[in-house]
Motif scaffolding. Structure first.
Motif, PDB file in Angstrom:
ATOM      1  N   SER A  35       8.511   1.792   9.297  1.00 56.67           N
ATOM      2  CA  SER A  35       8.264   0.671   8.403  1.00 56.67           C
ATOM      3  C   SER A  35       7.685   1.109   7.059  1.00 56.67           C
ATOM      4  CB  SER A  35       7.358  -0.328   9.136  1.00 56.67           C
ATOM      5  OG  SER A  35       7.181  -1.495   8.419  1.00 56.67           O
ATOM      6  N   ALA A  36       6.414   0.835   6.827  1.00 54.16           N
ATOM      7  CA  ALA A  36       5.786   1.201   5.549  1.00 54.16           C
ATOM      8  C   ALA A  36       5.778   2.714   5.342  1.00 54.16           C
ATOM      9  CB  ALA A  36       4.370   0.643   5.475  1.00 54.16           C
ATOM     10  N   GLY A  37       5.819   3.487   6.421  1.00 51.32           N
ATOM     11  CA  GLY A  37       5.932   4.946   6.290  1.00 51.32           C
ATOM     12  C   GLY A  37       7.252   5.334   5.648  1.00 51.32           C
ATOM     13  N   ALA A  38       8.331   4.639   6.036  1.00 45.56           N
ATOM     14  CA  ALA A  38       9.641   4.882   5.420  1.00 45.56           C
ATOM     15  C   ALA A  38       9.634   4.415   3.968  1.00 45.56           C
ATOM     16  CB  ALA A  38      10.737   4.180   6.214  1.00 45.56           C
ATOM     17  N   THR A  39       8.896   3.350   3.684  1.00 44.08           N
ATOM     18  CA  THR A  39       8.747   2.890   2.296  1.00 44.08           C
ATOM     19  C   THR A  39       8.092   3.984   1.459  1.00 44.08           C
ATOM     20  OG1 THR A  39       8.588   0.578   2.988  1.00 44.08           O
ATOM     21  CG2 THR A  39       7.671   1.131   0.819  1.00 44.08           C
ATOM     22  N   HIS A  87       9.832   7.295  -1.836  1.00 45.16           N
ATOM     23  CA  HIS A  87       9.366   7.714  -3.162  1.00 45.16           C
ATOM     24  C   HIS A  87       9.546   9.207  -3.416  1.00 45.16           C
ATOM     25  CE1 HIS A  87       7.623   3.718  -3.050  1.00 45.16           C
ATOM     26  NE2 HIS A  87       7.550   3.809  -4.351  1.00 45.16           N
ATOM     27  N   PHE A  88      10.047   9.922  -2.419  1.00 43.65           N
ATOM     28  CA  PHE A  88      10.332  11.352  -2.558  1.00 43.65           C
ATOM     29  C   PHE A  88      11.851  11.530  -2.589  1.00 43.65           C
ATOM     30  CE2 PHE A  88       6.219  11.045  -0.642  1.00 43.65           C
ATOM     31  CZ  PHE A  88       5.499  12.169  -1.021  1.00 43.65           C
ATOM     32  N   SER A 143       0.844  -1.204   0.000  1.00 43.57           N
ATOM     33  CA  SER A 143       0.000   0.000   0.000  1.00 43.57           C
ATOM     34  C   SER A 143       0.873   1.245   0.000  1.00 43.57           C
ATOM     35  CB  SER A 143      -0.936   0.008   1.215  1.00 43.57           C
ATOM     36  OG  SER A 143      -1.887  -1.023   1.129  1.00 43.57           O
ATOM     37  N   ALA A 144       1.978   1.202   0.752  1.00 40.32           N
ATOM     38  CA  ALA A 144       2.923   2.330   0.759  1.00 40.32           C
ATOM     39  C   ALA A 144       3.532   2.531  -0.616  1.00 40.32           C
ATOM     40  CB  ALA A 144       4.015   2.094   1.798  1.00 40.32           C
ATOM     41  N   ARG A 145       3.906   1.440  -1.269  1.00 43.94           N
ATOM     42  CA  ARG A 145       4.482   1.533  -2.614  1.00 43.94           C
ATOM     43  C   ARG A 145       3.449   2.082  -3.605  1.00 43.94           C
ATOM     44  NH1 ARG A 145       6.016  -3.517  -4.755  1.00 43.94           N
ATOM     45  NH2 ARG A 145       7.250  -2.399  -6.277  1.00 43.94           N
ATOM     46  N   GLU A 160       1.866   6.702  -6.951  1.00 49.00           N
ATOM     47  CA  GLU A 160       0.943   7.783  -7.331  1.00 49.00           C
ATOM     48  C   GLU A 160       1.671   9.133  -7.285  1.00 49.00           C
ATOM     49  OE1 GLU A 160      -2.439   7.682  -8.082  1.00 49.00           O
ATOM     50  OE2 GLU A 160      -2.776   5.543  -7.741  1.00 49.00           O
ATOM     51  N   VAL A 161       2.469   9.331  -6.240  1.00 48.58           N
ATOM     52  CA  VAL A 161       3.232  10.575  -6.103  1.00 48.58           C
ATOM     53  C   VAL A 161       4.258  10.691  -7.232  1.00 48.58           C
ATOM     54  CG1 VAL A 161       4.884  11.831  -4.648  1.00 48.58           C
ATOM     55  CG2 VAL A 161       2.872  10.754  -3.618  1.00 48.58           C
TER      56      VAL A 161
END
Length: 187
Positions: free
Chosen positions: A84-88, A92-93, A55-57, A62-63
């Protein structure tokens, strides 16, 4: 730490995400993105203890698409916990578009898998079942490594060091993340 007037856009993010990273967060992300101004810099804030890396990916992709196909500037603002997934998602930035609030911590770890293998069926089908599970594990490792490469790109941390430190749940305080070049600044 940055002066309050140095990054005025960060005071009022357009997208606010908190809680577990999952399909519900993805839907909230899409709704807030649709309601954000259509032009200008877009600020996305997140606070999470983690969740589903896919979901993070998906949110990160999208970004990336928004940035790559419209040229729109997108800023990441991590608040309190980016685990965790927040760092994933943060990966993307580009590092020069990442910010953390004072006192925020990032946590990076290896992907986790808990599974039981139950073999059932004709003997000739069993090797294929085992190979399928091995393929799943190997692909997950490749995805994890891609994420680590994206996370450290442009920073002073190398992939090998990040991967090694992630094995033991690597917690990084905001100022350390800034000093390592994982984020541009702390606000």
């Amino acid at each position: 730490m940055a002066e309050p007037n140095q990054y005025p856009l960060l005071a009022a993010p357009h997208v606010h995400l908190s809680g577990p990273v999952d399909q519900t967060m993805y839907q909230r992300f899409r709704e807030q993105l649709a309601n954000a101004p259509a032009e200008g810099t877009l600020v996305i804030a997140i606070s999470t203890l983690g969740g589903d890396p896919e979901s993070a990916r998906l949110m990160g992709d999208e970004v990336r698409l928004l940035r790559d196909y419209t040229g729109r500037e997108t800023l990441f603002l991590g608040k309190v916990a980016v685990y965790s997934a927040g760092a994933t998602f943060m990966a993307h930035f580009p590092v020069e578009k990442r910010f953390l609030t004072k006192g925020t911590r990032i946590m990076i770890h290896e992907r986790q898998l808990t599974t039981d293998i139950h073999l059932s069926g004709p003997l000739k089908s069993l090797p294929a079942q085992l190979k399928a599970k091995l393929n799943e594990i190997e692909e997950s490792i490749r995805i994890e490594e891609e994420g680590f490469h994206d996370l450290v790109a442009g920073s002073r941390i190398g992939f090998e060091e990040a991967a090694e430190r992630a094995r033991a749940n690597w917690y990084i305080e905001a100022e350390e993340a800034r000093d390592l070049g994982l984020v541009l600044d702390v606000i």
